[in-house]
Design a protein around this motif. Structure first.
Motif, mmCIF file in Angstrom:
data_model
loop_
_atom_site.group_PDB
_atom_site.id
_atom_site.type_symbol
_atom_site.label_atom_id
_atom_site.label_comp_id
_atom_site.label_asym_id
_atom_site.label_seq_id
_atom_site.Cartn_x
_atom_site.Cartn_y
_atom_site.Cartn_z
ATOM 1 N N THR A 28 8.379 1.526 -16.888
ATOM 2 C CA THR A 28 8.567 0.197 -16.319
ATOM 3 C C THR A 28 7.330 -0.216 -15.544
ATOM 4 O O THR A 28 6.637 0.632 -14.976
ATOM 5 C CB THR A 28 9.821 0.155 -15.414
ATOM 6 O OG1 THR A 28 10.118 -1.175 -15.068
ATOM 7 C CG2 THR A 28 9.650 0.980 -14.166
ATOM 8 N N GLU A 29 7.044 -1.499 -15.560
ATOM 9 C CA GLU A 29 5.869 -2.001 -14.855
ATOM 10 C C GLU A 29 6.232 -2.335 -13.422
ATOM 11 O O GLU A 29 7.284 -2.916 -13.151
ATOM 12 C CB GLU A 29 5.306 -3.232 -15.561
ATOM 13 C CG GLU A 29 4.629 -2.893 -16.862
ATOM 14 C CD GLU A 29 3.858 -4.062 -17.452
ATOM 15 O OE1 GLU A 29 3.921 -5.182 -16.900
ATOM 16 O OE2 GLU A 29 3.196 -3.846 -18.467
ATOM 17 N N ILE A 30 5.338 -1.931 -12.511
ATOM 18 C CA ILE A 30 5.499 -2.233 -11.094
ATOM 19 C C ILE A 30 4.162 -2.712 -10.548
ATOM 20 O O ILE A 30 3.127 -2.569 -11.195
ATOM 21 C CB ILE A 30 5.964 -0.998 -10.291
ATOM 22 C CG1 ILE A 30 4.912 0.121 -10.362
ATOM 23 C CG2 ILE A 30 7.329 -0.510 -10.756
ATOM 24 C CD1 ILE A 30 5.077 1.195 -9.311
ATOM 25 N N ASP A 31 4.166 -3.235 -9.359
ATOM 26 C CA ASP A 31 2.946 -3.596 -8.650
ATOM 27 C C ASP A 31 2.296 -2.300 -8.167
ATOM 28 O O ASP A 31 2.985 -1.425 -7.632
ATOM 29 C CB ASP A 31 3.305 -4.499 -7.462
ATOM 30 C CG ASP A 31 2.103 -5.025 -6.731
ATOM 31 O OD1 ASP A 31 1.130 -4.265 -6.534
ATOM 32 O OD2 ASP A 31 2.136 -6.190 -6.331
ATOM 33 N N ASP A 32 1.003 -2.142 -8.340
ATOM 34 C CA ASP A 32 0.350 -0.896 -7.928
ATOM 35 C C ASP A 32 0.458 -0.635 -6.430
ATOM 36 O O ASP A 32 0.296 0.479 -5.971
ATOM 37 C CB ASP A 32 -1.096 -0.829 -8.406
ATOM 38 C CG ASP A 32 -2.001 -1.856 -7.762
ATOM 39 O OD1 ASP A 32 -1.506 -2.814 -7.134
ATOM 40 O OD2 ASP A 32 -3.233 -1.701 -7.902
ATOM 41 N N MET A 33 0.794 -1.651 -5.657
ATOM 42 C CA MET A 33 0.981 -1.480 -4.208
ATOM 43 C C MET A 33 2.259 -0.696 -3.901
ATOM 44 O O MET A 33 2.458 -0.253 -2.768
ATOM 45 C CB MET A 33 1.012 -2.841 -3.508
ATOM 46 C CG MET A 33 -0.281 -3.629 -3.639
ATOM 47 S SD MET A 33 -1.710 -2.782 -2.928
ATOM 48 C CE MET A 33 -1.319 -2.903 -1.205
ATOM 49 N N ASP A 34 3.151 -0.508 -4.896
ATOM 50 C CA ASP A 34 4.381 0.255 -4.688
ATOM 51 C C ASP A 34 4.143 1.766 -4.741
ATOM 52 O O ASP A 34 5.024 2.543 -4.388
ATOM 53 C CB ASP A 34 5.442 -0.118 -5.732
ATOM 54 C CG ASP A 34 5.995 -1.520 -5.521
ATOM 55 O OD1 ASP A 34 5.882 -2.040 -4.400
ATOM 56 O OD2 ASP A 34 6.539 -2.079 -6.481
ATOM 57 N N LEU A 35 2.945 2.195 -5.179
ATOM 58 C CA LEU A 35 2.610 3.627 -5.203
ATOM 59 C C LEU A 35 2.305 4.111 -3.788
ATOM 60 O O LEU A 35 1.922 3.326 -2.918
ATOM 61 C CB LEU A 35 1.385 3.886 -6.075
ATOM 62 C CG LEU A 35 1.521 3.655 -7.572
ATOM 63 C CD1 LEU A 35 0.164 3.848 -8.242
ATOM 64 C CD2 LEU A 35 2.550 4.576 -8.180
ATOM 65 N N VAL A 36 2.459 5.407 -3.561
ATOM 66 C CA VAL A 36 1.988 6.009 -2.320
ATOM 67 C C VAL A 36 0.467 5.845 -2.325
ATOM 68 O O VAL A 36 -0.181 6.169 -3.339
ATOM 69 C CB VAL A 36 2.398 7.503 -2.251
ATOM 70 C CG1 VAL A 36 1.742 8.184 -1.070
ATOM 71 C CG2 VAL A 36 3.912 7.644 -2.193
ATOM 72 N N PRO A 37 -0.134 5.321 -1.263
ATOM 73 C CA PRO A 37 -1.578 5.067 -1.261
ATOM 74 C C PRO A 37 -2.399 6.300 -1.672
ATOM 75 O O PRO A 37 -2.212 7.393 -1.144
ATOM 76 C CB PRO A 37 -1.868 4.680 0.195
ATOM 77 C CG PRO A 37 -0.570 4.102 0.680
ATOM 78 C CD PRO A 37 0.496 4.919 0.002
ATOM 79 N N GLY A 38 -3.248 6.117 -2.672
ATOM 80 C CA GLY A 38 -4.134 7.168 -3.149
ATOM 81 C C GLY A 38 -3.470 8.205 -4.042
ATOM 82 O O GLY A 38 -4.103 9.196 -4.395
ATOM 83 N N GLN A 39 -2.198 7.986 -4.434
ATOM 84 C CA GLN A 39 -1.475 8.961 -5.247
ATOM 85 C C GLN A 39 -0.970 8.305 -6.536
ATOM 86 O O GLN A 39 -0.793 7.087 -6.579
ATOM 87 C CB GLN A 39 -0.281 9.530 -4.476
ATOM 88 C CG GLN A 39 -0.658 10.244 -3.202
ATOM 89 C CD GLN A 39 -1.536 11.458 -3.457
ATOM 90 O OE1 GLN A 39 -1.398 12.144 -4.468
ATOM 91 N NE2 GLN A 39 -2.452 11.727 -2.549
ATOM 92 N N PRO A 40 -0.678 9.112 -7.575
ATOM 93 C CA PRO A 40 -0.177 8.548 -8.838
ATOM 94 C C PRO A 40 1.348 8.481 -8.898
ATOM 95 O O PRO A 40 1.938 8.488 -9.971
ATOM 96 C CB PRO A 40 -0.733 9.513 -9.879
ATOM 97 C CG PRO A 40 -0.750 10.830 -9.177
ATOM 98 C CD PRO A 40 -1.094 10.505 -7.735
ATOM 99 N N TYR A 41 2.024 8.436 -7.761
ATOM 100 C CA TYR A 41 3.485 8.399 -7.747
ATOM 101 C C TYR A 41 4.009 7.439 -6.689
ATOM 102 O O TYR A 41 3.290 7.003 -5.800
ATOM 103 C CB TYR A 41 4.082 9.794 -7.534
ATOM 104 C CG TYR A 41 3.507 10.551 -6.353
ATOM 105 C CD1 TYR A 41 3.906 10.256 -5.044
ATOM 106 C CD2 TYR A 41 2.590 11.565 -6.536
ATOM 107 C CE1 TYR A 41 3.390 10.944 -3.964
ATOM 108 C CE2 TYR A 41 2.069 12.261 -5.464
ATOM 109 C CZ TYR A 41 2.477 11.953 -4.174
ATOM 110 O OH TYR A 41 1.970 12.639 -3.108
ATOM 111 N N MET A 42 5.299 7.148 -6.824
ATOM 112 C CA MET A 42 5.975 6.247 -5.895
ATOM 113 C C MET A 42 6.605 7.075 -4.775
ATOM 114 O O MET A 42 6.771 8.284 -4.916
ATOM 115 C CB MET A 42 7.051 5.457 -6.640
ATOM 116 C CG MET A 42 6.462 4.609 -7.758
ATOM 117 S SD MET A 42 7.693 3.822 -8.772
ATOM 118 C CE MET A 42 8.366 2.649 -7.618
#
Length: 67
Positions: free
Chosen positions: A43-57
């Protein structure tokens, strides 16, 4: 706003000797190689929803439409 694709993943659980769903959703870029991506969950999300500097939410965050 930049959109990215994240996926639900399975990881190996040593206690149960099974693969189990991880508490986080991951993007493929930068993820560990031992994750099993559930392709149909993408699913597509806004990249701002990731933990900063990490490849996960954040743990426990479920993308809209996947409750």
């Amino acid at each position: 706003m930049t959109t990215i694709t994240v996926y639900r993943v399975r990881v190996y659980d040593a206690q149960s000797d099974n693969r189990t769903f991880a508490p986080r959703w991951w993007r493929k870029e930068g993820a560990p190689t031992d994750l099993e991506f559930i392709e149909e969950s993408g699913t597509e999300i806004d990249d701002m929803d990731l933990v900063p500097g990490q490849p996960y939410m954040p743990e426990g965050y479920i993308p809209p439409g996947h409750q």
